[in-house]
Design an enzyme around this catalytic site. Sequence first.
Site, PDB file in Angstrom:
ATOM      1  N   ALA A 125       6.922   5.544   6.291  1.00 11.47           N
ATOM      2  CA  ALA A 125       5.654   5.751   6.991  1.00 11.47           C
ATOM      3  C   ALA A 125       4.748   6.681   6.188  1.00 11.47           C
ATOM      4  CB  ALA A 125       5.916   6.328   8.376  1.00 11.47           C
ATOM      5  N   GLY A 132      -4.611   5.713   3.532  1.00 13.59           N
ATOM      6  CA  GLY A 132      -3.728   4.621   3.121  1.00 13.59           C
ATOM      7  C   GLY A 132      -3.754   4.556   1.607  1.00 13.59           C
ATOM      8  N   THR A 161       6.035  -0.927   8.430  1.00 16.20           N
ATOM      9  CA  THR A 161       6.888  -2.116   8.436  1.00 16.20           C
ATOM     10  C   THR A 161       8.309  -1.740   8.838  1.00 16.20           C
ATOM     11  OG1 THR A 161       5.565  -3.155   6.704  1.00 16.20           O
ATOM     12  CG2 THR A 161       7.813  -3.986   6.981  1.00 16.20           C
ATOM     13  N   ARG A 261       7.115  -2.161  -5.850  1.00 16.46           N
ATOM     14  CA  ARG A 261       6.063  -3.146  -6.196  1.00 16.46           C
ATOM     15  C   ARG A 261       6.633  -4.412  -6.839  1.00 16.46           C
ATOM     16  NH1 ARG A 261       1.585   1.478  -7.393  1.00 16.46           N
ATOM     17  NH2 ARG A 261       0.903   1.566  -5.227  1.00 16.46           N
ATOM     18  N   GLU A 384       1.604  -1.858  -0.128  1.00 22.38           N
ATOM     19  CA  GLU A 384       2.150  -1.311  -1.398  1.00 22.38           C
ATOM     20  C   GLU A 384       1.057  -1.188  -2.456  1.00 22.38           C
ATOM     21  OE1 GLU A 384       5.704  -0.466  -2.062  1.00 22.38           O
ATOM     22  OE2 GLU A 384       5.246  -0.272   0.057  1.00 22.38           O
ATOM     23  N   GLY A 385      -0.131  -0.831  -2.010  1.00 24.06           N
ATOM     24  CA  GLY A 385      -1.271  -0.714  -2.925  1.00 24.06           C
ATOM     25  C   GLY A 385      -2.046  -2.016  -2.927  1.00 24.06           C
TER      26      GLY A 385
HETATM   27  C1  LIG Z   1       1.282  -5.770   7.586  1.00 25.13           C
HETATM   28  C2  LIG Z   1       1.185  -4.433   6.957  1.00 25.13           C
HETATM   29  C3  LIG Z   1       2.332  -3.706   6.693  1.00 25.13           C
HETATM   30  C4  LIG Z   1       2.245  -2.421   6.170  1.00 25.13           C
HETATM   31  N1  LIG Z   1       3.397  -1.699   5.963  1.00 25.13           N
HETATM   32  C5  LIG Z   1       3.297  -0.388   5.609  1.00 25.13           C
HETATM   33  C6  LIG Z   1       4.459   0.449   5.563  1.00 25.13           C
HETATM   34  O1  LIG Z   1       5.586   0.001   5.771  1.00 25.13           O
HETATM   35  N2  LIG Z   1       4.287   1.773   5.319  1.00 25.13           N
HETATM   36  C7  LIG Z   1       3.040   2.316   5.087  1.00 25.13           C
HETATM   37  O2  LIG Z   1       2.958   3.505   4.884  1.00 25.13           O
HETATM   38  N3  LIG Z   1       1.937   1.541   5.074  1.00 25.13           N
HETATM   39  C8  LIG Z   1       2.025   0.206   5.338  1.00 25.13           C
HETATM   40  N4  LIG Z   1       0.900  -0.572   5.386  1.00 25.13           N
HETATM   41  C9  LIG Z   1      -0.395   0.014   5.082  1.00 25.13           C
HETATM   42  C10 LIG Z   1      -0.955  -0.430   3.748  1.00 25.13           C
HETATM   43  O3  LIG Z   1      -0.155   0.041   2.696  1.00 25.13           O
HETATM   44  C11 LIG Z   1      -2.388   0.079   3.679  1.00 25.13           C
HETATM   45  O4  LIG Z   1      -3.125  -0.561   4.686  1.00 25.13           O
HETATM   46  C12 LIG Z   1      -3.018  -0.209   2.336  1.00 25.13           C
HETATM   47  O5  LIG Z   1      -2.423   0.587   1.349  1.00 25.13           O
HETATM   48  C13 LIG Z   1      -4.533   0.039   2.342  1.00 25.13           C
HETATM   49  O6  LIG Z   1      -4.820   1.324   2.735  1.00 25.13           O
HETATM   50  P1  LIG Z   1      -5.906   1.629   3.887  1.00 25.13           P
HETATM   51  O7  LIG Z   1      -5.372   0.966   5.103  1.00 25.13           O
HETATM   52  O8  LIG Z   1      -6.184   3.049   3.930  1.00 25.13           O
HETATM   53  O9  LIG Z   1      -7.176   0.841   3.447  1.00 25.13           O
HETATM   54  P2  LIG Z   1      -8.409   1.402   2.620  1.00 25.13           P
HETATM   55  O10 LIG Z   1      -7.945   2.313   1.544  1.00 25.13           O
HETATM   56  O11 LIG Z   1      -9.401   1.920   3.582  1.00 25.13           O
HETATM   57  O12 LIG Z   1      -8.903   0.064   1.951  1.00 25.13           O
HETATM   58  C14 LIG Z   1      -9.994  -0.724   2.393  1.00 25.13           C
HETATM   59  C15 LIG Z   1     -10.526  -1.460   1.191  1.00 25.13           C
HETATM   60  O13 LIG Z   1     -11.089  -0.519   0.253  1.00 25.13           O
HETATM   61  C16 LIG Z   1     -10.517  -0.696  -1.035  1.00 25.13           C
HETATM   62  N5  LIG Z   1     -10.426   0.591  -1.729  1.00 25.13           N
HETATM   63  C17 LIG Z   1      -9.923   1.757  -1.256  1.00 25.13           C
HETATM   64  N6  LIG Z   1      -9.996   2.716  -2.194  1.00 25.13           N
HETATM   65  C18 LIG Z   1     -10.559   2.145  -3.280  1.00 25.13           C
HETATM   66  C19 LIG Z   1     -10.898   2.620  -4.587  1.00 25.13           C
HETATM   67  N7  LIG Z   1     -10.651   3.873  -4.955  1.00 25.13           N
HETATM   68  N8  LIG Z   1     -11.470   1.751  -5.450  1.00 25.13           N
HETATM   69  C20 LIG Z   1     -11.706   0.453  -5.096  1.00 25.13           C
HETATM   70  N9  LIG Z   1     -11.410  -0.051  -3.887  1.00 25.13           N
HETATM   71  C21 LIG Z   1     -10.841   0.782  -2.994  1.00 25.13           C
HETATM   72  C22 LIG Z   1      -9.151  -1.284  -0.754  1.00 25.13           C
HETATM   73  O14 LIG Z   1      -8.642  -1.973  -1.886  1.00 25.13           O
HETATM   74  C23 LIG Z   1      -9.449  -2.212   0.412  1.00 25.13           C
HETATM   75  O15 LIG Z   1      -9.956  -3.418  -0.080  1.00 25.13           O
HETATM   76  C24 LIG Z   1       0.967  -1.876   5.854  1.00 25.13           C
HETATM   77  C25 LIG Z   1      -0.192  -2.628   6.089  1.00 25.13           C
HETATM   78  C26 LIG Z   1      -0.094  -3.875   6.634  1.00 25.13           C
HETATM   79  C27 LIG Z   1      -1.375  -4.647   6.884  1.00 25.13           C
END
Ligand SMILES: Cc1cc2nc3c(=O)[nH]c(=O)nc-3n(C[C@H](O)[C@H](O)[C@H](O)COP(=O)(O)OP(=O)(O)OC[C@H]3O[C@@H](n4cnc5c(N)ncnc54)[C@H](O)[C@@H]3O)c2cc1C
Length: 407
Positions: A125, A132, A161, A261, A384-385
């Site tokens: 988590a 994220g 997850t 990854r 995972e990014g």
């Molecule tokens: C089904 C599912 C399972 C998941 N499982 C896990 C889990 O087990 N554990 C866990 O911790 N998380 C988990 N996640 C979370 C997931 O890792 C994050 O949602 C993801 O890393 C994106 O982060 P965010 O949600 O903050 O989105 P944001 O960072 O807000 O991203 C929104 C958009 O902005 C873009 N963006 C953000 N920063 C930049 C930048 N610097 N330059 C260019 N573009 C950028 C992103 O690429 C994306 O397109 C899960 C998500 C889903 C949907």
Amino acid sequence: MAISFEPNPATVSGKDEMHEIALRHMRPISRKYDDQEHEMPWEYVRPMWDRATGKAGKTEAGPGDGMVTVCVQTEELCWGDAGLYLRTPSPLLGGSAVAAAGTPAQRERFLAPFRTGEPKWGAMAITEPQAGSDAAAIQTTAVFDEKSNEWVLNGTKIFCTAGDGALEYEGGIVVVWATVDKSAGRAGIKSFVVTAGTPGVKVVGCEKKLGIRASDTATLVLEDCRVPADNLLGKAEVKKKGPGEGDKGFKGAMATFDASRPIVAAMAVGVGRAALDFVKEELERQGVAIRYDAPPREQTAIERDVIEMEAELQAARLLTWRAAKMLDRGQRNNLEASMAKAKAGLVVTKITQKAVELLGPQGYSKKLLVEKWMRDAKINDIYEGTQQINQLIIARRILDYSSSVLR
Ligand SMILES: Cc1cc2nc3c(=O)[nH]c(=O)nc-3n(C[C@H](O)[C@H](O)[C@H](O)COP(=O)(O)OP(=O)(O)OC[C@H]3O[C@@H](n4cnc5c(N)ncnc54)[C@H](O)[C@@H]3O)c2cc1C
């Protein structure tokens, strides 16, 4: 860098066994658990747990078998069903974190239960409502209580997850990222193991999703959740040094991604192959042959599409195996792991969309699994990014820029 991918006999037999599982225990229930989101797929879980605990057949590969073998087997299982794969009773990402940052005693304490007793799950988590991609912005706190020798965790974690299974069934673990010192930025971020049944942690809901609907994606709330001092993975010490230094603990936690990854990339390759195999079988059934050796000017549009899909899938697979092989050799694979993940996430999205397109209305219909694979594909480009974050990591490594310069 030349790397030989000659599979060893264990990899080959493991691949065959996982393919059999995919055919017998996953494909027949794929649609059922896509429709009945969040329900525990015991028909899949039971045989997998019997394998993991040695009651039936061989154990599924773990990191000790080599990451290439893990990736080969992951591809097979995700060819079966990626959502069900994420329900495999195992330490999953929580296990990768414990293996990467835990002491031998911690590995034994938290991971040994996964070899015995009833099915259990592990999770990691990191993500929070406001953090994220920018994992360093997490707000969950961990405060040390000297009197009880415990860490007290408070915060909310989203999109975890396997988080529901991990906290509901005895012996499960969730590795929670929290800050022990907000003023220290990244250096203050540490990871803590929270075991199922710990007072103060609860699942407040599961996410309804586009794809991988068999997978439980939980929201967790930690309210004065107390864990023993030695549930901290790594050192408690926060080293505040000069710019660019002092975030070694955070880097250690991020190293979990170097192992995870390539696995996510292998998942993507498995889903992409499921769609491609189906398209090829369907074309064959309709008497459409793919002439691989025909000159490009003579190839039909469908032949070009299928050949491109195959080439893209193979490129993603080779990048995945390279990243995995480097890990096996103890080489730094941070660049290669991101390359594999970025490529495979894109490729699986394109291939599954193309499969729906080539099959026309049949591809769009729920009578087939192709539309489901298209929905299952996109997540590989997010968790995972995201695609953008992995491209950022690749750019930083190639150009030798720090994360503070290229952000
Ligand atoms: C089904 C599912 C399972 C998941 N499982 C896990 C889990 O087990 N554990 C866990 O911790 N998380 C988990 N996640 C979370 C997931 O890792 C994050 O949602 C993801 O890393 C994106 O982060 P965010 O949600 O903050 O989105 P944001 O960072 O807000 O991203 C929104 C958009 O902005 C873009 N963006 C953000 N920063 C930049 C930048 N610097 N330059 C260019 N573009 C950028 C992103 O690429 C994306 O397109 C899960 C998500 C889903 C949907």
